[in-house]
Design an enzyme around this catalytic site. Structure first.
Site, PDB file in Angstrom:
ATOM      1  N   ASP A   1      76.579  85.897  32.737  1.00 29.81           N
ATOM      2  CA  ASP A   1      76.349  84.502  34.351  1.00 29.81           C
ATOM      3  C   ASP A   1      77.928  84.291  34.878  1.00 29.81           C
ATOM      4  OD1 ASP A   1      74.572  81.564  33.704  1.00 29.81           O
ATOM      5  OD2 ASP A   1      76.833  81.265  34.062  1.00 29.81           O
TER       6      ASP A   1
ATOM      7  N   ASP B   1      79.755  87.674  38.749  1.00 30.42           N
ATOM      8  CA  ASP B   1      79.849  86.806  39.755  1.00 30.42           C
ATOM      9  C   ASP B   1      78.456  87.137  40.547  1.00 30.42           C
ATOM     10  OD1 ASP B   1      79.724  85.112  42.335  1.00 30.42           O
ATOM     11  OD2 ASP B   1      81.278  84.840  42.358  1.00 30.42           O
ATOM     12  N   VAL B   2      77.479  87.596  40.658  1.00 27.82           N
ATOM     13  CA  VAL B   2      76.374  88.152  41.235  1.00 27.82           C
ATOM     14  C   VAL B   2      76.937  88.330  42.785  1.00 27.82           C
ATOM     15  CG1 VAL B   2      74.801  87.010  40.166  1.00 27.82           C
ATOM     16  CG2 VAL B   2      74.970  86.331  41.963  1.00 27.82           C
TER      17      VAL B   2
ATOM     18  N   ASN C   1      67.997  85.942  38.659  1.00 33.77           N
ATOM     19  CA  ASN C   1      67.829  84.373  38.388  1.00 33.77           C
ATOM     20  C   ASN C   1      68.904  83.683  38.740  1.00 33.77           C
ATOM     21  OD1 ASN C   1      67.216  82.072  36.573  1.00 33.77           O
ATOM     22  ND2 ASN C   1      68.500  82.443  35.938  1.00 33.77           N
TER      23      ASN C   1
ATOM     24  N   TYR D   1      70.495  76.432  50.951  1.00 33.80           N
ATOM     25  CA  TYR D   1      68.939  76.381  49.930  1.00 33.80           C
ATOM     26  C   TYR D   1      68.246  77.121  50.189  1.00 33.80           C
ATOM     27  CZ  TYR D   1      67.034  76.304  45.166  1.00 33.80           C
ATOM     28  OH  TYR D   1      67.009  76.673  43.932  1.00 33.80           O
TER      29      TYR D   1
ATOM     30  N   LYS E   1      66.439  81.135  50.125  1.00 31.32           N
ATOM     31  CA  LYS E   1      65.114  80.509  49.328  1.00 31.32           C
ATOM     32  C   LYS E   1      63.720  81.695  50.028  1.00 31.32           C
ATOM     33  CE  LYS E   1      66.535  79.873  45.258  1.00 31.32           C
ATOM     34  NZ  LYS E   1      67.338  80.972  44.413  1.00 31.32           N
TER      35      LYS E   1
HETATM   36  N1  LIG Z   1      65.310  74.073  38.756  1.00 30.14           N
HETATM   37  C1  LIG Z   1      64.924  73.768  40.165  1.00 30.14           C
HETATM   38  O1  LIG Z   1      64.421  73.121  40.511  1.00 30.14           O
HETATM   39  C2  LIG Z   1      64.717  75.082  40.411  1.00 30.14           C
HETATM   40  C3  LIG Z   1      63.161  75.606  40.771  1.00 30.14           C
HETATM   41  C4  LIG Z   1      63.104  76.114  41.642  1.00 30.14           C
HETATM   42  C5  LIG Z   1      63.930  77.403  41.802  1.00 30.14           C
HETATM   43  N2  LIG Z   1      65.182  77.438  40.929  1.00 30.14           N
HETATM   44  C6  LIG Z   1      65.769  78.192  41.043  1.00 30.14           C
HETATM   45  O2  LIG Z   1      66.054  78.982  39.728  1.00 30.14           O
HETATM   46  C7  LIG Z   1      66.901  79.721  39.330  1.00 30.14           C
HETATM   47  C8  LIG Z   1      67.438  78.783  37.925  1.00 30.14           C
HETATM   48  O3  LIG Z   1      67.953  77.897  38.375  1.00 30.14           O
HETATM   49  P1  LIG Z   1      67.949  77.151  37.160  1.00 30.14           P
HETATM   50  O4  LIG Z   1      67.795  75.565  36.764  1.00 30.14           O
HETATM   51  O5  LIG Z   1      68.198  77.691  35.775  1.00 30.14           O
HETATM   52  O6  LIG Z   1      70.103  76.166  37.178  1.00 30.14           O
HETATM   53  P2  LIG Z   1      70.663  76.544  36.719  1.00 30.14           P
HETATM   54  O7  LIG Z   1      71.579  75.422  37.176  1.00 30.14           O
HETATM   55  O8  LIG Z   1      70.755  75.504  34.912  1.00 30.14           O
HETATM   56  O9  LIG Z   1      71.402  77.663  36.203  1.00 30.14           O
HETATM   57  C9  LIG Z   1      71.916  78.184  36.974  1.00 30.14           C
HETATM   58  C10 LIG Z   1      73.034  79.536  36.286  1.00 30.14           C
HETATM   59  O10 LIG Z   1      73.555  80.615  37.417  1.00 30.14           O
HETATM   60  C11 LIG Z   1      74.628  80.506  36.887  1.00 30.14           C
HETATM   61  N3  LIG Z   1      75.791  81.294  38.338  1.00 30.14           N
HETATM   62  C12 LIG Z   1      75.902  79.805  38.863  1.00 30.14           C
HETATM   63  N4  LIG Z   1      76.528  81.025  40.120  1.00 30.14           N
HETATM   64  C13 LIG Z   1      76.512  81.942  39.405  1.00 30.14           C
HETATM   65  C14 LIG Z   1      77.463  83.478  40.342  1.00 30.14           C
HETATM   66  N5  LIG Z   1      77.778  83.573  41.244  1.00 30.14           N
HETATM   67  N6  LIG Z   1      77.243  84.561  39.437  1.00 30.14           N
HETATM   68  C15 LIG Z   1      76.433  84.434  38.318  1.00 30.14           C
HETATM   69  N7  LIG Z   1      75.866  83.669  37.392  1.00 30.14           N
HETATM   70  C16 LIG Z   1      76.272  82.041  38.265  1.00 30.14           C
HETATM   71  C17 LIG Z   1      75.569  79.084  35.922  1.00 30.14           C
HETATM   72  O11 LIG Z   1      76.235  79.632  35.719  1.00 30.14           O
HETATM   73  C18 LIG Z   1      73.916  78.575  35.675  1.00 30.14           C
HETATM   74  O12 LIG Z   1      73.854  79.125  34.889  1.00 30.14           O
HETATM   75  C19 LIG Z   1      67.403  79.829  40.509  1.00 30.14           C
HETATM   76  O13 LIG Z   1      67.698  80.908  41.240  1.00 30.14           O
HETATM   77  C20 LIG Z   1      67.303  78.204  41.213  1.00 30.14           C
HETATM   78  O14 LIG Z   1      67.668  77.833  42.451  1.00 30.14           O
HETATM   79  C21 LIG Z   1      65.407  76.922  40.139  1.00 30.14           C
END
Ligand SMILES: NC(=O)c1ccc[n+]([C@@H]2O[C@H](COP(=O)([O-])OP(=O)(O)OC[C@H]3O[C@@H](n4cnc5c(N)ncnc54)[C@H](O)[C@@H]3O)[C@@H](O)[C@H]2O)c1
Length: 259
Positions: A38, A64-65, A91, A157, A161
């Protein structure tokens, strides 16, 4: 009794977030050896501490991904520590801002694409040789219902996606012959930080009303919880999904069924 992921090495990005942490917990309970990465080192430390209290040990790495060197390092570390990679969960993702297309900030558009699309590409690019060396593997990419439909105000976004699903299909078409399955997961809104941020963007004066409207729009009348998403991630990574490749699977309470 053997657990489903005993001896499997699982790399998870964005591991400290809502869905990431739930995925880490479930894989850990199922016996996997985990590399959790992360951007947020402090949140990773908290996750490792919580799991340690439950007797579970994970390897954490900050990175950083969207940076090629960090993606390469994450896979190298998994190979060094555990001898290979069996599962990659791409993720990590960011929501960007809620803003009409004509005023959407250019730099935010680039950042969303860098994390959500380039990050998934780099993760797969570096994991594939390690999986091939192992004779196969499974990759799960986090897309979204925003990858199959459009919503006002989140152009970056939405675009990112849709691209994750495209990358998933392309990788699946190529890698099936190597025994590497690649699938995408498409959640509807999930309770947690990301939706709270979007709700503030949609209705700054009353984010709670934005949530109520969002929930009312979902046939099951509620957001998902993170475990409902990580359940699907584990299923796609596991032996029962042995012929699932190139799919984009909804976990959305029926939201896209009614679009
Ligand atoms: N939460 C929702 O409603 C939802 C719905 C559909 C899809 N998603 C997708 O699911 C995934 C996880 O979402 P979530 O709800 O757990 O979000 P979240 O914000 O709780 O977690 C995302 C994590 O990614 C980390 N992150 C951000 N940028 C980064 C980078 N450049 N390198 C490494 N780590 C990084 C953040 O620090 C965080 O811990 C995402 O891809 C999101 O788009 C989420």
């Amino acid at each position: 009794m053997d657990k489903v992921f005993d001896d499997k090495v699982v790399v998870i990005t964005g591991a400290a977030g809502e869905i990431g942490a739930s995925t880490v917990r479930q894989f850990s309970e199922a016996g996997a050896r985990i590399v959790a990465t992360d951007l947020d080192q402090a949140a990773l430390d908290r996750l490792r501490q919580t799991l340690a209290e439950a007797g579970q040990d994970i390897l954490t790495l900050s990175g950083d991904v969207s940076r090629a060197s960090d993606a390469a390092h994450m896979i190298d570390q998994a190979v060094r520590a555990f001898g290979g990679v069996d599962v990659l969960v791409n993720n990590a993702g960011i929501e960007g801002v809620v803003e009409p297309l004509e005023s959407y900030p250019d730099d935010m558009f680039d950042r969303v694409m860098a994390v959500n699309v380039r990050g998934v590409f780099l993760g797969m690019k570096h994991a594939v040789p390690a999986m091939r060396a192992r004779g196969g593997g499974a990759i799960i990419n986090l897309a979204s219902v925003a990858g199959v439909s459009g919503s006002a105000g989140v152009c970056a976004y939405n675009a990112s996606k849709h691209a994750v699903i495209g990358l998933t299909r392309s990788a699946a078409a190529q890698l099936g012959a190597d025994g590497i399955r690649v699938n995408a997961v498409c959640p509807s809104p999930v309770t947690g930080r990301m939706m709270e941020s979007l709700e503030r963007g949609i209705m700054p004066e009353d984010p709670a009303a934005a949530r109520l409207a969002g929930e009312a729009n979902i046939p099951m009348q509620r957001y998902a919880c993170a475990e409902e998403v990580s359940n699907l991630i584990l299923y796609l990574a596991g032996p029962q999904a042995s012929f699932l490749n190139g799919g984009a699977y909804m976990v959305d309470g029926g939201l896209t069924a009614k679009l």
